[in-house]
Design an enzyme around this catalytic site. Structure first.
Site, PDB file in Angstrom:
ATOM      1  N   GLU A  37       0.882  -1.162   0.000  1.00 34.81           N
ATOM      2  CA  GLU A  37       0.000   0.000   0.000  1.00 34.81           C
ATOM      3  C   GLU A  37       0.925   1.218   0.000  1.00 34.81           C
ATOM      4  O   GLU A  37       1.874   1.272   0.795  1.00 34.81           O
ATOM      5  CB  GLU A  37      -0.869   0.037   1.267  1.00 34.81           C
ATOM      6  CG  GLU A  37      -1.854   1.202   1.205  1.00 34.81           C
ATOM      7  CD  GLU A  37      -2.544   1.503   2.528  1.00 34.81           C
ATOM      8  OE1 GLU A  37      -2.125   0.971   3.571  1.00 34.81           O
ATOM      9  OE2 GLU A  37      -3.511   2.293   2.510  1.00 34.81           O
ATOM     10  N   ARG A 262       5.159 -12.989   9.333  1.00 35.84           N
ATOM     11  CA  ARG A 262       5.953 -11.806   9.019  1.00 35.84           C
ATOM     12  C   ARG A 262       7.261 -11.834   9.799  1.00 35.84           C
ATOM     13  O   ARG A 262       7.414 -12.548  10.787  1.00 35.84           O
ATOM     14  CB  ARG A 262       5.165 -10.551   9.359  1.00 35.84           C
ATOM     15  CG  ARG A 262       4.958 -10.375  10.859  1.00 35.84           C
ATOM     16  CD  ARG A 262       4.076  -9.183  11.193  1.00 35.84           C
ATOM     17  NE  ARG A 262       4.204  -8.111  10.237  1.00 35.84           N
ATOM     18  CZ  ARG A 262       3.179  -7.366   9.836  1.00 35.84           C
ATOM     19  NH1 ARG A 262       1.973  -7.597  10.314  1.00 35.84           N
ATOM     20  NH2 ARG A 262       3.356  -6.391   8.993  1.00 35.84           N
ATOM     21  N   LYS A 272       4.562  -0.473  10.771  1.00 31.18           N
ATOM     22  CA  LYS A 272       4.468   0.790  10.054  1.00 31.18           C
ATOM     23  C   LYS A 272       4.125   1.919  11.025  1.00 31.18           C
ATOM     24  O   LYS A 272       4.681   2.992  10.965  1.00 31.18           O
ATOM     25  CB  LYS A 272       3.375   0.659   8.991  1.00 31.18           C
ATOM     26  CG  LYS A 272       3.698   1.328   7.684  1.00 31.18           C
ATOM     27  CD  LYS A 272       2.599   1.066   6.668  1.00 31.18           C
ATOM     28  CE  LYS A 272       3.130   0.321   5.460  1.00 31.18           C
ATOM     29  NZ  LYS A 272       2.074   0.131   4.446  1.00 31.18           N
TER      30      LYS A 272
END
Length: 559
Positions: A37, A262, A272
């Site tokens: 994104e 992850r 993030k």
RNA sequence: UGUCCGAUGGUGUAACUGGUAACACGUCUGACUCUGGAUCAGAAGAGUCCAGGUUCGAGCCCUGGUCGGACAGCCA
């Protein structure tokens, strides 16, 4: 026998692909995608995903698309798109012409939504966000159906068209899939497909005021691109059923989703949100601060694409949530830099040494090997004269028996030069601080001469004071003082675990050969560590960033 | 009292359709060395979350637990 022995072990996704291929699925094709994104910078965790997706495509002779999941105009910006593309290329991967955007599919997605409405599988709901949330229930409590759930197809068609036409304000209504408010999987409790956002999108401008949610976009985007293996992280596991539902109801090509864990690393954060907090809070100098695990930060720190890729290959791909020791990353960057970085001598904590028996005005050029790991790297000349700097740590007035360096009564080899012997020390009368050292050199001991055969235990680096160029060195260390930054004291958060010594700036003295080198050039400062030229360098004041120290068994022993 | 996922040395990964735990990082020795780097040789360290079961044999299969994680944004 050997064939069995050398059989490379597969990660679970490769095992699945092998099986698919064996069964002749997807006409033998493998097509993946990396779907960022554009609302932030890529970090080492993304590198794992990039290496996986592009790597799989490469391994199986398939393709990997780059697709920006840009369904939220409120948080996304073009600035991020460029940085993301740049980072992926730098890591060594390409997507040819296959650069896609979820926003490219907005028209198609709108049609899909209409199809679901016509099938009676979607409805326009006028519940407020808060009402939707409470009526959704909880993991262990079923939800309640929306009063708008049973509107007619005609009414829904009309309302949805009016949503699109901008007749309603943000948040006044949504398009929802009509699935099952009592499903044990919350994502199936009439999920939102479209919301109203009167905002301009970085690609579609003001064409839309309704935007599809990620959940209504991702699976269909994969389908449109004929992605065979849709690989994502574990948190999307519970969404898979929903994606499959949309695909089935819409009768589209069915990509198969597989989830992996992850990356987590000790002594840093990879979320993030936390990264943004560090950048915006001024805890670091920006997204490319060399202490950050962002790709751009790592690059500036001196990490190489090969080092990062090797790391990603070796950590494996599984569904277990784990934390990888940062030492593993450091190992792979040392391993790579050892092969490619030219060596140079630099003194960071200088101690002046005068060679009392060396002629005042004499200047010699010592021949030094650029990289013992790479004969092709050649040699260079290093100026040598009467007054030199050595590292303060390389002299000890009261050494222990296992100290190999310079000390009263001892000799050491100056790398690529002479063997010198301690004569006396000059101290500040008041403070007792060591000002300089007087040593004598053995003229027969120069490297390469017959007399150089003599064995001395210690070899230290040095730099000729007169010819040395001074530079700033930024000594970077781990960003956090604790392996698990989130383990903070009561009432505090991860930022309280920031390492106060993660950056120390010092002036150092370097041999003149580094004059004028380009930024991002890698060096090994002999016996000290790997450094790389920072972009802040100027002709007058070069700046070096410490990528990582050398392994130092002496340092370790002292502790 | 929900659904889904996971559990192998300090860390990460592996063990083909069950055959008696391997590799990497780290750690510790030693060798070598004009980087206390690199390299080389070697060592220690788990009996595979627990309890049953199937089997000649289970980390792999079955049953039941335990622990950990994800899921309740009109974020992705």
């Amino acid at each position: 026998m050997d064939a069995v022995k050398n059989k490379p072990t597969l990660n679970f996704i490769e095992a699945i692909i092998d099986a698919d291929l064996a069964e002749g699925k997807n006409e033998g094709k493998v097509h993946t995608r990396f779907p960022p994104e554009p609302n932030g910078y890529l970090h080492i965790g993304h590198a794992k995903s990039i290496c996986l997706n592009f790597g799989l495509a490469k391994k199986y002779n398939g393709l990997c698309n780059l697709r920006f999941d840009d369904t939220n105009p409120l948080t996304e910006e073009v600035e991020y798109i460029e940085s993301i593309k740049n980072d992926i290329r730098w890591l060594g991967f390409g997507w040819e012409k296959r650069e896609y955007y979820a926003s490219d599919y907005f028209d198609t997605l709108f049609d899909y939504a209409v199809r679901l409405i016509k099938k009676g599988k979607a409805y326009v709901c006028a519940l407020k966000a808060e009402e939707v949330n409470t009526m959704r229930g909880a993991p262990d409590k079923p939800g309640k159906e929306s009063p708008y759930r049973n509107r007619s197809v005609e009414e829904n068609m009309d309302l949805f068209a009016r949503m699109r036409n901008g007749e309603f304000p943000d948040g006044s209504c949504t398009l929802r899939a009509k699935i099952d408010m009592t499903s044990p999987n919350i994502h199936l409790r009439d999920p939102i497909m479209y919301r109203i956002i009167h905002a301009s999108h970085h690609r579609t401008g003001n064409k839309w005021c309704i935007y599809p949610t990620y959940d209504f976009t991702h699976g269909q985007s994969d389908s449109i691109e004929k992605i065979t293996h849709s690989i994502c992280t574990l948190e999307f596991e519970v969404h898979r059923t929903l994606y499959d539902w949309y695909i089935k109801e819409l009768e589209l090509f069915p990509p198969k989703q597989y989830e992996f864990a992850r990356l987590n690393l000790t002594y840093t954060v990879l979320s993030k949100r936390k990264l943004i907090e560090l950048v915006e809070g001024g805890y670091v100098s920006g997204w490319d601060d060399p202490r950050l695990p962002t790709i751009t930060g790592l690059r500036r720190r001196g990490y190489t694409p090969e080092g990062i890729r090797n790391f990603c290959e070796h950590i494996g791909v599984t569904k277990r949530e784990t934390v990888i020791d940062i030492e593993m990353l450091e190992y792979f960057i040392r391993d790579d830099l050892n092969k490619r970085a030219n060596r140079v001598m630099a003194v960071i904590n200088p101690l002046r040494v005068i060679l009392t028996n060396y002629p005042e005005d004499q200047l010699e050029e010592m021949e030094a090997v650029n990289n013992p790991e790479d004969q092709g790297a050649g040699t260079r000349k290093v100026p040598f004269s009467r007054v030199i700097y050595i590292e303060r740590d390389d002299f000890n007035e009261n050494p222990s028996k296992d100290f190999f360096r310079l000390a009263p009564g001892r000799e050491v080899r100056l790398r690529y030069s002479y063997i010198i012997k301690y004569e006396n020390v000059v101290k500040d009368e008041k403070t007792g601080e060591i000002k300089e050292l007087h040593c004598s050199f053995d003229p027969e001991s120069k490297s390469g001469m017959a007399g150089s055969k003599r064995k001395v235990k210690g070899v230290i680096h040095w730099v000729s004071v007169k010819q040395a160029i001074s530079a700033d060195v930024r000594l970077y260390d781990r960003l956090f003082a604790k392996p698990f930054p989130d383990e903070a004291d009561e009432g505090k958060d991860f930022k309280s675990n920031l390492n106060p010594d993660s950056l120390k700036v010092k002036t150092c003295y370097i041999e003149p050969s580094v004059q004028g080198t380009k930024s991002l050039t890698h060096y090994q400062f002999e016996r000290v560590g790997y450094f790389c030229v920072d972009n802040d360098s100027t002709e007058e004041k070069p700046v070096f960033n410490r990528t990582v120290t050398l392994k130092d068994s002496w340092q370790k022993k002292k502790q």
